[in-house]
Design a protein around this motif. Structure first.
Motif, PDB file in Angstrom:
ATOM      1  N   SER A   2       0.837  -1.202   0.000  1.00 46.49           N
ATOM      2  CA  SER A   2       0.000   0.000   0.000  1.00 46.49           C
ATOM      3  C   SER A   2       0.871   1.250   0.000  1.00 46.49           C
ATOM      4  N   LEU A   3       0.412   2.258  -0.662  1.00 47.93           N
ATOM      5  CA  LEU A   3       1.128   3.519  -0.700  1.00 47.93           C
ATOM      6  C   LEU A   3       0.676   4.374   0.468  1.00 47.93           C
ATOM      7  N   MET A   4       1.628   4.921   1.181  1.00 50.44           N
ATOM      8  CA  MET A   4       1.292   5.788   2.296  1.00 50.44           C
ATOM      9  C   MET A   4       1.059   7.189   1.758  1.00 50.44           C
ATOM     10  N   LYS A   5      -0.160   7.664   1.865  1.00 55.66           N
ATOM     11  CA  LYS A   5      -0.483   8.997   1.373  1.00 55.66           C
ATOM     12  C   LYS A   5      -0.454   9.970   2.537  1.00 55.66           C
ATOM     13  N   LEU A   6       0.365  11.001   2.405  1.00 54.28           N
ATOM     14  CA  LEU A   6       0.421  12.059   3.393  1.00 54.28           C
ATOM     15  C   LEU A   6      -0.276  13.285   2.845  1.00 54.28           C
ATOM     16  N   TYR A   7      -0.844  14.055   3.754  1.00 53.68           N
ATOM     17  CA  TYR A   7      -1.525  15.292   3.404  1.00 53.68           C
ATOM     18  C   TYR A   7      -0.846  16.423   4.149  1.00 53.68           C
TER      19      TYR A   7
END
Length: 168
Positions: A2-7
């Motif tokens: 899974s790709l870790m998405k940061l905001y």
């Protein structure tokens, strides 16, 4: 995999007060309740009984969405008196929360700048909720904060506020 998405949330606001007065207000954990919308049910449980210092643990309860109440524990990890502080979530609704608060003098007042890097829990499911739930809620909270700080301290002409949320 899974790709870790940061905001990232970026907020900037100028106030017609001294850097010292802004610091005195913003570095007091008790004042966070004043600049948080009532519907959030924000309530400090412990840790706000002294001026801010590195290592300070502050516990809150908060209701990020109607009917959902959670405990939020943050640690003040860095402080440079009058200039900046950093709070990091140790337990709470986010998978990751790192919030930098900066103050710098400008002509006629002070500029506040917030940079929050955060990650949602629940992987791709959490990411699905970001555009219509989390992003909107954070925008509401920071617009309320801007309005409340303007009510308390006034507005600076020619200094537009900024609020943007991005992902990376």
């Amino acid at each position: 995999m899974s790709l870790m998405k940061l905001y990232q949330l970026y907020s900037r606001q100028a106030l017609p007060i001294s850097q010292e007065k802004a610091w005195k207000f913003l570095s007091s954990p008790r004042n966070l309740q004043i600049i948080t919308p009532d519907h959030m049910g924000f309530n400090i449980q412990s840790g706000a009984d002294r001026p801010m210092f590195p290592g300070q643990i502050i516990q809150y309860t908060v209701s990020p969405f109607a009917g959902i109440k959670t405990k939020w524990v943050t640690e003040i990890t860095h402080v440079r008196k009058g200039e900046y502080f950093v709070d990091e979530q140790r337990f709470g609704p986010y998978a990751f929360w790192h919030h930098k608060h900066f103050l710098r003098p400008i002509e006629g007042g002070v500029q506040m700048e917030d940079i929050i890097d955060y990650k949602l829990p629940a992987g791709w499911l959490g990411q699905l909720t970001h555009p219509f739930l989390v992003k909107k809620q954070l925008q509401k909270i920071f617009r309320y904060r801007e309005q409340k700080l303007t009510e308390l301290f006034g507005k600076m002409a020619g200094q537009p506020s900024e609020l943007k949320l991005t992902s990376y």
